[in-house]
Motif scaffolding. Structure first.
Motif, PDB file in Angstrom:
ATOM      1  N   TYR A   1      -9.153   8.615  -3.423  1.00 25.85           N
ATOM      2  CA  TYR A   1     -10.856   7.964  -3.068  1.00 25.85           C
ATOM      3  C   TYR A   1     -11.643   8.029  -4.198  1.00 25.85           C
ATOM      4  O   TYR A   1     -12.614   7.207  -3.810  1.00 25.85           O
ATOM      5  CB  TYR A   1     -11.049   8.823  -1.874  1.00 25.85           C
TER       6      TYR A   1
ATOM      7  N   ASN B   1      -8.102  -2.062  -4.752  1.00 28.43           N
ATOM      8  CA  ASN B   1      -9.141  -1.253  -4.072  1.00 28.43           C
ATOM      9  C   ASN B   1      -9.960  -0.398  -5.126  1.00 28.43           C
ATOM     10  O   ASN B   1     -10.820   0.310  -4.812  1.00 28.43           O
ATOM     11  CB  ASN B   1      -8.626  -0.439  -2.976  1.00 28.43           C
ATOM     12  N   ARG B   2      -9.557  -0.760  -6.353  1.00 28.70           N
ATOM     13  CA  ARG B   2     -10.250  -0.051  -7.408  1.00 28.70           C
ATOM     14  C   ARG B   2     -11.531  -0.890  -8.090  1.00 28.70           C
ATOM     15  O   ARG B   2     -12.374  -0.406  -8.851  1.00 28.70           O
ATOM     16  CB  ARG B   2      -9.582   0.244  -8.740  1.00 28.70           C
TER      17      ARG B   2
ATOM     18  N   GLU C   1       0.916  -1.170   0.007  1.00 24.33           N
ATOM     19  CA  GLU C   1      -0.063   0.050  -0.056  1.00 24.33           C
ATOM     20  C   GLU C   1       0.820   1.173  -0.057  1.00 24.33           C
ATOM     21  O   GLU C   1       1.504   1.529   0.928  1.00 24.33           O
ATOM     22  CB  GLU C   1      -0.982   0.105   1.231  1.00 24.33           C
TER      23      GLU C   1
ATOM     24  N   GLN D   1     -13.601  -8.385  -5.043  1.00 25.56           N
ATOM     25  CA  GLN D   1     -12.594  -8.407  -4.172  1.00 25.56           C
ATOM     26  C   GLN D   1     -12.808  -9.647  -3.273  1.00 25.56           C
ATOM     27  O   GLN D   1     -11.937 -10.708  -3.026  1.00 25.56           O
ATOM     28  CB  GLN D   1     -12.476  -7.264  -3.217  1.00 25.56           C
TER      29      GLN D   1
ATOM     30  N   SER E   1      -2.251  -1.384  -3.521  1.00 25.98           N
ATOM     31  CA  SER E   1      -3.477  -0.631  -3.052  1.00 25.98           C
ATOM     32  C   SER E   1      -3.030   0.975  -3.064  1.00 25.98           C
ATOM     33  O   SER E   1      -1.858   1.250  -2.599  1.00 25.98           O
ATOM     34  CB  SER E   1      -3.881  -0.743  -1.760  1.00 25.98           C
TER      35      SER E   1
ATOM     36  N   GLU F   1      -3.856  -2.503  -7.905  1.00 26.79           N
ATOM     37  CA  GLU F   1      -5.042  -1.368  -7.515  1.00 26.79           C
ATOM     38  C   GLU F   1      -6.059  -2.290  -7.021  1.00 26.79           C
ATOM     39  O   GLU F   1      -7.117  -1.970  -7.546  1.00 26.79           O
ATOM     40  CB  GLU F   1      -4.945  -0.466  -8.362  1.00 26.79           C
TER      41      GLU F   1
ATOM     42  N   THR G   1     -12.576   4.299  -5.753  1.00 26.30           N
ATOM     43  CA  THR G   1     -12.051   3.422  -5.218  1.00 26.30           C
ATOM     44  C   THR G   1     -12.950   2.889  -3.941  1.00 26.30           C
ATOM     45  O   THR G   1     -13.821   3.337  -3.668  1.00 26.30           O
ATOM     46  CB  THR G   1     -10.747   3.700  -4.388  1.00 26.30           C
ATOM     47  N   TYR G   2     -12.822   1.458  -3.782  1.00 30.83           N
ATOM     48  CA  TYR G   2     -13.702   0.699  -2.757  1.00 30.83           C
ATOM     49  C   TYR G   2     -12.694   0.470  -1.388  1.00 30.83           C
ATOM     50  O   TYR G   2     -11.776  -0.341  -1.601  1.00 30.83           O
ATOM     51  CB  TYR G   2     -14.344  -0.396  -3.359  1.00 30.83           C
ATOM     52  N   PRO G   3     -12.914   0.738  -0.216  1.00 31.14           N
ATOM     53  CA  PRO G   3     -11.976   0.219   0.863  1.00 31.14           C
ATOM     54  C   PRO G   3     -12.212  -1.122   1.022  1.00 31.14           C
ATOM     55  O   PRO G   3     -13.463  -2.091   0.730  1.00 31.14           O
ATOM     56  CB  PRO G   3     -12.778   1.185   2.201  1.00 31.14           C
ATOM     57  N   LEU G   4     -11.031  -1.642   1.144  1.00 25.55           N
ATOM     58  CA  LEU G   4     -11.202  -3.240   1.482  1.00 25.55           C
ATOM     59  C   LEU G   4     -11.833  -3.727   2.596  1.00 25.55           C
ATOM     60  O   LEU G   4     -11.245  -2.842   3.790  1.00 25.55           O
ATOM     61  CB  LEU G   4      -9.501  -3.808   1.652  1.00 25.55           C
TER      62      LEU G   4
END
Length: 323
Positions: A158, A115-116, A48, A122, A153, A113, A161-164
């Protein structure tokens, strides 16, 4: 039956792997050592950091030096789970559906990436990371061993993107930050690029998949002192009652703590795991498993700060006996 390499041989080969990767990747010695130790411990790696710091190059170089089959998937918002796991397609010649495996059927899978892509996609990696198998349309298909996921990541963007989710983060043994190179290292990056006259940075193969399995077996064969085990449990337990944390580390956190500390010790040529090994890996192993309270987050406190605080206050074993 898998061969087992002795500790000294694992350390020697590991040093050769890091030396070869270092021909393409400048600096990053500590993240690369921990990434290699994570693979030898059977875990998965999350890099990250900001773009352009060499995360993808490090993963590709490591896979090449280890002799593992490599597949890279650029994660995007429209990515589907079947794009990772594969799916059945109609075969006109056989008049039947044929399963076409996705890129996850490899030795080292790079999710660039991560978190995209949406949480639904995921989650397609959860079974593969935890059980080394993929279930598609009710049929479970084992993955070849060794199998490891290296994901990248971007922590600063932001938009889109999607937080894990916590369950996804918990599957990664470590979260590593690459950081910006120093002035000398960055100048070396430029000089090497000019000298090789091409974008690609070639890396040679040092070992093969069978040797990686033998190195992993050598790490697994090493015993760990009960006092060191107790220290790992105490560190994880301390996160569960810390006032700055809403959620502490799970038992998987304490287990990964000792597994990675053992791999680090073996890479240094020691058949003895020390409390210092645990302290070295505590931040990358535990910090991404912790959830700060709203007050702590608003005050700018970081999970890494909490782990460092616990390392300073949780007493370690006074002596460690030779295994």
């Amino acid at each position: 039956m898998t061969d087992t390499l002795p500790v000294a041989e694992v350390a020697r080969v590991g040093s050769e792997i890091l030396r070869e990767v270092g021909t393409a990747v400048v600096g990053m010695r500590e993240p690369l050592e921990l990434a290699l130790a994570t693979i030898l411990a059977g875990g998965h790696v999350l890099f990250e950091d900001v773009p352009g710091t060499g995360k993808t190059l490090a993963a590709r170089s490591l896979a090449t030096a280890l002799g593992l089959d490599f597949a890279r998937l650029q994660c995007t918002p429209d990515l589907l789970p079947s794009d990772i796991t594969g799916s059945s397609v109609w075969d006109p010649q056989r008049a039947d559906f044929t399963f076409r495996p996705g890129p996850v059927f490899t030795g080292l899978f790079l999710a660039d990436e991560i978190n995209r892509t949406a949480p639904k996609t995921q989650s397609a990696l959860l079974e593969a990371m935890a059980e080394r198998q993929v279930t598609v349309e009710g049929t479970s298909r084992p993955l070849a061993l060794p199998f490891h996921v290296v994901a990248t990541s971007n922590p600063v963007e932001y938009e889109g993107t999607y937080p894990l989710p916590e369950a996804q983060l918990d599957r990664f043994m470590v979260r590593l930050a690459v950081g910006y190179p120093g002035r000398v290292d960055e100048q070396e990056v430029l000089a090497r690029r000019i000298a090789r006259r091409q974008e690609a940075a070639p890396v040679g193969q040092v070992v093969d998949a069978a040797t990686v399995r033998a190195m992993q077996a050598g790490v697994e064969a090493l015993a760990v002192d009960p006092d060191v085990l107790a220290y790992c449990v105490d560190l994880a337990a301390a996160t569960r009652s810390h006032p700055a944390l809403e959620v502490g580390a799970s038992p998987r956190g304490s287990q990964n703590l000792v597994l990675l500390a053992r791999a680090v010790a073996v890479l240094e040529g020691r058949d003895l795991v020390l409390p210092e090994d645990v302290k070295r890996v505590a931040v990358p192993v535990l910090s991404h498993r912790l959830t700060l309270t709203a007050t702590s987050w608003a005050s700018g406190r970081r999970a890494e700060d909490v782990v460092n605080e616990l390392l300073a206050h949780v007493p370690g074993p006074a002596t460690v006996r030779q295994a």
